[in-house]
Design a protein around this motif. Structure first.
Motif, mmCIF file in Angstrom:
data_model
loop_
_atom_site.group_PDB
_atom_site.id
_atom_site.type_symbol
_atom_site.label_atom_id
_atom_site.label_comp_id
_atom_site.label_asym_id
_atom_site.label_seq_id
_atom_site.Cartn_x
_atom_site.Cartn_y
_atom_site.Cartn_z
ATOM 1 N N UNK A 197 0.805 -1.214 0.000
ATOM 2 C CA UNK A 197 0.000 0.000 0.000
ATOM 3 C C UNK A 197 0.846 1.275 0.000
ATOM 4 N N UNK A 198 1.980 1.226 0.707
ATOM 5 C CA UNK A 198 2.822 2.428 0.820
ATOM 6 C C UNK A 198 3.883 2.448 -0.272
ATOM 7 N N UNK A 199 4.607 1.334 -0.442
ATOM 8 C CA UNK A 199 5.678 1.300 -1.441
ATOM 9 C C UNK A 199 5.200 0.843 -2.817
ATOM 10 N N UNK A 200 4.023 0.259 -2.906
ATOM 11 C CA UNK A 200 3.454 -0.097 -4.202
ATOM 12 C C UNK A 200 4.000 -1.354 -4.842
ATOM 13 N N UNK A 201 4.535 -2.296 -4.052
ATOM 14 C CA UNK A 201 5.025 -3.546 -4.619
ATOM 15 C C UNK A 201 3.859 -4.487 -4.939
ATOM 16 N N UNK A 202 4.065 -5.362 -5.924
ATOM 17 C CA UNK A 202 3.055 -6.345 -6.304
ATOM 18 C C UNK A 202 3.021 -7.468 -5.264
ATOM 19 N N UNK A 203 1.927 -8.279 -5.245
ATOM 20 C CA UNK A 203 1.892 -9.429 -4.331
ATOM 21 C C UNK A 203 3.051 -10.396 -4.547
ATOM 22 N N UNK A 204 3.445 -10.613 -5.819
ATOM 23 C CA UNK A 204 4.560 -11.527 -6.087
ATOM 24 C C UNK A 204 5.863 -10.992 -5.515
ATOM 25 N N UNK A 205 6.127 -9.694 -5.729
ATOM 26 C CA UNK A 205 7.345 -9.081 -5.180
ATOM 27 C C UNK A 205 7.333 -9.124 -3.660
ATOM 28 N N UNK A 206 6.164 -8.882 -3.078
ATOM 29 C CA UNK A 206 6.042 -8.941 -1.618
ATOM 30 C C UNK A 206 6.343 -10.341 -1.106
ATOM 31 N N UNK A 207 5.825 -11.355 -1.819
ATOM 32 C CA UNK A 207 6.096 -12.727 -1.421
ATOM 33 C C UNK A 207 7.574 -13.060 -1.465
ATOM 34 N N UNK A 208 8.267 -12.538 -2.469
ATOM 35 C CA UNK A 208 9.704 -12.786 -2.570
ATOM 36 C C UNK A 208 10.477 -12.077 -1.463
ATOM 37 N N UNK A 209 10.043 -10.861 -1.117
ATOM 38 C CA UNK A 209 10.710 -10.106 -0.049
ATOM 39 C C UNK A 209 10.630 -10.866 1.271
#
Length: 471
Positions: free
Chosen positions: A287-299
């Motif tokens: 919501x704040x940094x605008x990453x996709x769900x896939x990128x978030x999962x990798x993080x």
């Protein structure tokens, strides 16, 4: 001196493969649909407001019935209950995989929750009774804790991959071949536990504790005050029943043991705060940094999978330093690693802070899981291991269920999303670090004369815990 772990036989390795594999699968099952809720809802015609119930329908029975099923495993057979859970999981997964409407889907999730409540404490008690208390068991519980923690991370990654490549239905159907393999192997590898004579179930205790837990958890999820009042009254009634029952579901003498009491309190803090941290950090990343769900999962996935090594290392640390020391150290690391997240900004360079913090925090988190499981199940006879593991499993399931609603509600009190996330994480850190102090003093060793009064010959670490449990 530390005791060297006993060698593990080939048969025991296969038993580990079955039981640890089952626990890993069930932890994956908890989170595998979370990243695909919109697709699942659309697939069966469920509206946006109903999506949270895909998770809640699983979590309520998984948390509410775990203690009851843990005790039933002691009374009627651990292998029997474990196999029953696997059969139920197979049927529920097939029902969910072929669900054509919201009713079928939610029924499948409820049945999966019951399967988890049956299988998790039974499999954990089979582990603790297969391996004698000491260094070997500590390391095995360390591996179990690491796999359970990894399962939540893998579930999110696998769920996103399956939905992207195949369909949301694959997230259900993937359970079936694994569960069938476990059902085929278990009867040949694991013998049934010995059963007490003239079994009698504490039905009033079972009804009140299960009803009380369900009401309290529902109250937290739905923010329902009347349900909270009913839940508290039922749990109070349960305590009174257990004080007077000739064959209590959960003997008060066990519930009063400092190792059981403070071990499970620690587990509640470990899972509540970490689950909420992951949720709030997910909001921040998307919501704040605008990453996709896939990128978030990798993080989350990279540091999450790397910290699996903590499970193995924690078992060694417990053998050298003791479960109390590892528990408070791991929980302190979990809390301190969350502290930098309180000060994150809207700049994507914040990942330089987020990823190392997650790596360190997950390491402390997994170490804490192992140490609290060892603490809360040590020094108890085999015939009460189902109850002990039922308590630890119940603590885990309840904590995972209520952590997000509590801190997300707190975060929602702020008008700016980032400010709310900072507030939620600040409370997270404060609760965790205060709990470190409480647990350290709650588990402090008592007079050695009380250890002698216990009169039970156990290992060095269990002697400390038995001393702590004497009243």
């Amino acid at each position: 001196m530390t005791t060297s772990p006993l060698p593990i036989t080939g048969r025991q390795r296969l038993i580990l493969l079955v039981l640890l594999g089952a626990g890993f699968m069930l932890s994956v099952d908890f989170s595998i649909l979370n990243v695909a809720l919109p697709q699942v809802g659309a697939g069966v015609g469920m509206g946006l407001t109903g999506l949270p119930w895909i998770t809640s329908a699983y979590a309520l029975p998984a948390a509410g019935f775990t203690l009851l099923f843990g005790r039933l495993a002691d009374l009627f057979g651990r292998r029997r209950l474990f196999l029953s859970g696997m059969v139920l999981l197979t049927g529920a997964s097939l029902l969910g995989g072929f669900a054509a409407n919201p009713e079928m889907l939610l029924t499948a999730r409820v049945l999966q929750g019951f399967a988890t409540a049956m299988a998790i404490p039974a499999s954990l008690s089979l582990l603790t009774t297969t391996f004698a208390e000491g260094a070997t068991r500590d390391r095995i519980l360390g591996l179990n804790g690491a796999l359970l923690s990894a399962g939540f991370t893998v579930g999110a990654l696998v769920g996103g991959t399956l939905v992207g490549l195949l369909s949301w239905r694959a997230a259900f159907l993937i359970n079936v071949p694994v569960a069938v393999a476990i059902l085929l192997l278990t009867p040949f590898l694991i013998s049934e536990s010995s059963l007490p004579e003239r079994v009698k179930l504490d039905l009033p205790g079972a009804v009140t504790v299960t009803g009380g837990l369900l009401a309290v958890i529902y109250a937290v999820i739905e923010k329902n005050v009347p349900s909270a009042v009913v839940g508290v009254l039922l749990l109070a009634a349960f305590w009174m029943i257990e004080l007077r029952s000739p064959a209590p579901l959960a003997p008060v003498r066990i519930l009063r043991r400092p190792t059981v009491k403070w071990g499970n309190y620690a587990g509640f803090v470990v899972f509540t705060m970490e689950t909420a941290m992951i949720f709030l950090t997910t909001l921040y990343l998307q919501k704040v940094l605008g990453f996709s769900p896939l990128a978030t999962g990798l993080i989350f996935g990279v540091p999450g999978l790397a910290s699996v090594a903590a499970g193995v290392i924690a078992g060694r640390f417990i053998g050298r330093f003791g479960s109390r020391e590892v528990l408070v150290a791991g929980l302190a690391v979990q809390g301190l690693a969350t502290l930098p997240l309180v000060f994150l900004s809207t700049d994507r360079m914040a990942l330089v802070i987020v990823i190392p913090a997650l790596f360190i925090g997950f390491f402390g988190h997994v170490s804490s899981i192992v140490a609290y499981t060892v603490t809360a199940t040590s020094g108890l006879p085999n015939e009460e291991q189902g109850l002990a593991t039922g308590l630890t499993s119940m603590t885990q399931q309840v904590a995972i269920t209520v952590g997000i609603p509590i801190l997300s509600s707190l975060a929602a009190t702020q008008s700016a999303e980032l400010t709310g996330i900072h507030l939620g994480l600040s409370v997270n850190v404060a609760v965790t670090l205060v709990s470190v102090v409480l647990i350290w003093f709650g588990l402090r060793p008592r007079d050695e004369r009380r250890t002698a009064a216990a009169g039970v010959p156990v290992g060095k670490e269990a002697e400390k815990e038995l001393a702590a449990s004497s009243e």
